[in-house]
Design a protein around this motif. Structure first.
Motif, PDB file in Angstrom:
ATOM      1  N   SER A  56       0.835  -1.204   0.000  1.00 35.30           N
ATOM      2  CA  SER A  56       0.000   0.000   0.000  1.00 35.30           C
ATOM      3  C   SER A  56       0.871   1.257   0.000  1.00 35.30           C
ATOM      4  CB  SER A  56      -0.944  -0.019   1.205  1.00 35.30           C
ATOM      5  OG  SER A  56      -1.739  -1.202   1.189  1.00 35.30           O
ATOM      6  N   SER A  57       1.970   1.218   0.735  1.00 32.08           N
ATOM      7  CA  SER A  57       2.889   2.377   0.770  1.00 32.08           C
ATOM      8  C   SER A  57       3.484   2.637  -0.604  1.00 32.08           C
ATOM      9  CB  SER A  57       4.029   2.127   1.755  1.00 32.08           C
ATOM     10  OG  SER A  57       3.534   1.898   3.050  1.00 32.08           O
ATOM     11  N   LEU A  58       3.806   1.574  -1.326  1.00 35.56           N
ATOM     12  CA  LEU A  58       4.398   1.743  -2.658  1.00 35.56           C
ATOM     13  C   LEU A  58       3.380   2.365  -3.613  1.00 35.56           C
ATOM     14  CD1 LEU A  58       6.995   1.244  -4.288  1.00 35.56           C
ATOM     15  CD2 LEU A  58       6.023  -0.944  -4.999  1.00 35.56           C
ATOM     16  N   ILE A  59       2.133   1.934  -3.518  1.00 35.61           N
ATOM     17  CA  ILE A  59       1.081   2.519  -4.360  1.00 35.61           C
ATOM     18  C   ILE A  59       0.931   4.011  -4.040  1.00 35.61           C
ATOM     19  CG2 ILE A  59      -1.420   2.517  -4.800  1.00 35.61           C
ATOM     20  CD1 ILE A  59      -1.250  -0.588  -4.533  1.00 35.61           C
ATOM     21  N   ASN A  60       0.945   4.354  -2.765  1.00 39.67           N
ATOM     22  CA  ASN A  60       0.848   5.771  -2.393  1.00 39.67           C
ATOM     23  C   ASN A  60       2.036   6.572  -2.937  1.00 39.67           C
ATOM     24  OD1 ASN A  60      -1.578   5.468  -1.055  1.00 39.67           O
ATOM     25  ND2 ASN A  60      -0.627   5.112   0.935  1.00 39.67           N
ATOM     26  N   ALA A  61       3.230   5.969  -2.904  1.00 38.18           N
ATOM     27  CA  ALA A  61       4.412   6.666  -3.445  1.00 38.18           C
ATOM     28  C   ALA A  61       4.260   6.866  -4.950  1.00 38.18           C
ATOM     29  CB  ALA A  61       5.676   5.869  -3.137  1.00 38.18           C
ATOM     30  N   LEU A  62       3.718   5.856  -5.637  1.00 37.62           N
ATOM     31  CA  LEU A  62       3.532   5.971  -7.094  1.00 37.62           C
ATOM     32  C   LEU A  62       2.577   7.109  -7.439  1.00 37.62           C
ATOM     33  CD1 LEU A  62       3.260   2.205  -8.080  1.00 37.62           C
ATOM     34  CD2 LEU A  62       5.039   3.797  -8.836  1.00 37.62           C
ATOM     35  N   VAL A  63       1.445   7.145  -6.743  1.00 37.99           N
ATOM     36  CA  VAL A  63       0.441   8.157  -7.077  1.00 37.99           C
ATOM     37  C   VAL A  63       0.738   9.497  -6.409  1.00 37.99           C
ATOM     38  CG1 VAL A  63      -1.374   6.431  -7.439  1.00 37.99           C
ATOM     39  CG2 VAL A  63      -1.144   7.508  -5.197  1.00 37.99           C
ATOM     40  N   GLY A  64       1.744   9.528  -5.534  1.00 39.75           N
ATOM     41  CA  GLY A  64       2.094  10.787  -4.878  1.00 39.75           C
ATOM     42  C   GLY A  64       1.021  11.278  -3.927  1.00 39.75           C
ATOM     43  N   GLN A  65       0.273  10.338  -3.343  1.00 37.24           N
ATOM     44  CA  GLN A  65      -0.737  10.706  -2.336  1.00 37.24           C
ATOM     45  C   GLN A  65      -0.432   9.901  -1.076  1.00 37.24           C
ATOM     46  OE1 GLN A  65      -4.856  10.434  -3.758  1.00 37.24           O
ATOM     47  NE2 GLN A  65      -4.136  10.604  -5.854  1.00 37.24           N
ATOM     48  N   LYS A  66      -0.544  10.550   0.066  1.00 43.21           N
ATOM     49  CA  LYS A  66      -0.125   9.886   1.307  1.00 43.21           C
ATOM     50  C   LYS A  66      -1.056   8.772   1.730  1.00 43.21           C
ATOM     51  CE  LYS A  66       3.034  12.841   3.729  1.00 43.21           C
ATOM     52  NZ  LYS A  66       2.961  14.242   3.273  1.00 43.21           N
ATOM     53  N   ALA A  67      -2.343   8.909   1.436  1.00 40.56           N
ATOM     54  CA  ALA A  67      -3.295   7.975   2.035  1.00 40.56           C
ATOM     55  C   ALA A  67      -4.345   7.474   1.055  1.00 40.56           C
ATOM     56  CB  ALA A  67      -3.974   8.641   3.229  1.00 40.56           C
ATOM     57  N   LEU A  68      -3.971   7.334  -0.225  1.00 42.80           N
ATOM     58  CA  LEU A  68      -4.940   6.745  -1.165  1.00 42.80           C
ATOM     59  C   LEU A  68      -5.190   5.300  -0.738  1.00 42.80           C
ATOM     60  CD1 LEU A  68      -6.590   7.130  -3.792  1.00 42.80           C
ATOM     61  CD2 LEU A  68      -4.680   6.079  -5.009  1.00 42.80           C
ATOM     62  N   ALA A  69      -4.121   4.532  -0.566  1.00 48.03           N
ATOM     63  CA  ALA A  69      -4.240   3.171  -0.034  1.00 48.03           C
ATOM     64  C   ALA A  69      -3.922   3.239   1.459  1.00 48.03           C
ATOM     65  CB  ALA A  69      -3.264   2.243  -0.745  1.00 48.03           C
ATOM     66  N   ARG A  70      -4.662   2.494   2.255  1.00 47.99           N
ATOM     67  CA  ARG A  70      -4.438   2.571   3.704  1.00 47.99           C
ATOM     68  C   ARG A  70      -3.269   1.684   4.115  1.00 47.99           C
ATOM     69  NH1 ARG A  70     -10.167   1.504   6.083  1.00 47.99           N
ATOM     70  NH2 ARG A  70      -9.259   2.019   8.096  1.00 47.99           N
ATOM     71  N   THR A  71      -2.381   2.279   4.916  1.00 44.62           N
ATOM     72  CA  THR A  71      -1.178   1.561   5.350  1.00 44.62           C
ATOM     73  C   THR A  71      -1.198   1.434   6.870  1.00 44.62           C
ATOM     74  OG1 THR A  71       0.099   3.569   5.682  1.00 44.62           O
ATOM     75  CG2 THR A  71       0.143   2.614   3.471  1.00 44.62           C
ATOM     76  N   SER A  72      -0.317   0.613   7.390  1.00 45.22           N
ATOM     77  CA  SER A  72      -0.276   0.444   8.838  1.00 45.22           C
ATOM     78  C   SER A  72       1.024  -0.203   9.280  1.00 45.22           C
ATOM     79  CB  SER A  72      -1.466  -0.425   9.259  1.00 45.22           C
ATOM     80  OG  SER A  72      -1.209  -1.028  10.492  1.00 45.22           O
ATOM     81  N   ASN A  73       1.416   0.090  10.527  1.00 44.99           N
ATOM     82  CA  ASN A  73       2.594  -0.562  11.113  1.00 44.99           C
ATOM     83  C   ASN A  73       2.330  -2.025  11.392  1.00 44.99           C
ATOM     84  OD1 ASN A  73       4.220   1.674  11.207  1.00 44.99           O
ATOM     85  ND2 ASN A  73       3.333   2.367  13.130  1.00 44.99           N
ATOM     86  N   THR A  74       1.068  -2.368  11.607  1.00 41.95           N
ATOM     87  CA  THR A  74       0.759  -3.759  11.931  1.00 41.95           C
ATOM     88  C   THR A  74       0.303  -4.494  10.680  1.00 41.95           C
ATOM     89  OG1 THR A  74      -1.399  -2.955  12.604  1.00 41.95           O
ATOM     90  CG2 THR A  74       0.152  -3.474  14.352  1.00 41.95           C
TER      91      THR A  74
END
Ligand code: GTP
Ligand code: MG
Length: 216
Positions: A56-74
């Protein structure tokens, strides 16, 4: 090692990638079952891998949006197949992770079934990015996924994530180990992309590749 960094001749590909991901991307739908997938009208690019690997973090980096896909530490954050799109071009699919040991047996079974059935049976799935944590390398459940993709002849490419956590020599070692592991895998794209959602390493290249797949 072949130079994975973009050379001068690649500048138009990089620009095509930049343009595709400069568009506003939006969430299309999320589904825990194959019964409610979107109409297969556009090509799809899926991001698969173990829980917490950084899909999810990689998708957010691709689209340049912090929270398009939800990410989590767990681990176990993404629990459905989530589809994202811009106003034109490919769909991006964020998948639940596999190998999340603390989920219930039933949940693990349901997710694994969903992931494998989607990967195996989706006709418009053009490429799977199989994410591997650069610190951990290929694990048993990754191998099962690679076997399935090879058997189903679904084109995939390995993406190393969290490359910022390794020093360059260690990153080079793991890249070499991966290259060796891929030689006999028929559906594997031979080049491996090292990425970091944190530093942006490899993001431009990945954008360019996705744009190229969409334009084929
Ligand atoms: P599930 O949806 O649970 O399968 O996880 P996921 O693969 O989508 O991982 P997610 O993107 O939620 O990231 C998991 C954790 O890894 C988060 O704490 C992220 O901040 C961290 N992370 C993701 N990418 C990177 C990276 O490139 N570098 C570093 N240092 N941490 C990262
Ligand atoms: Mg996720």
């Amino acid at each position: 090692m072949p130079d994975a960094s973009p050379g001068h001749d690649d500048s138009w590909r990089i620009e095509a990638g930049r343009l595709l991901f400069a568009r506003p991307w939006h969430f299309v739908l999320g589904t825990p079952t194959l019964a409610a997938l979107p109409e297969p009208s556009e090509i799809e690019i899926a991001f698969a891998g173990r829980s917490n690997v950084g899909k999810s973090s990689l998708i957010n980096a691709l689209v340049g949006q912090k929270a398009l896909a939800r990410t989590s530490n767990t681990p176990g954050r993404t629990q459905e197949l989530n589809f994202f799109a811009a106003d034109m071009g490919p769909m991006i699919v964020d998948m639940p992770g596999y190998g999340y040991a603390r989920a219930s047996k039933k949940l693990i079974r349901d997710w694994t079934r969903l992931i494998f059935a989607f990967l195996r049976g989706r006709a418009n799935l053009r490429r799977v990015y199989l994410l591997i944590d650069a610190r951990h390398g290929i694990k048993d459940n990754d191998r099962k996924t690679l076997d399935l993709l090879d058997k189903a002849a679904v084109s995939y490419q390995i993406v190393l994530t969290k490359a910022d956590k390794l020093k360059p020599p260690a990153l080079e070692d793991i890249l070499e180990e991966m290259r060796r592991a891929l030689v006999k895998r028929p559906a594997a794209y031979p080049e491996i992309v090292a990425t970091s959602a944190q530093t942006g390493l490899g993001i431009e290249l990945l954008r360019a590749e996705i744009a190229a797949l969409a334009n084929e």
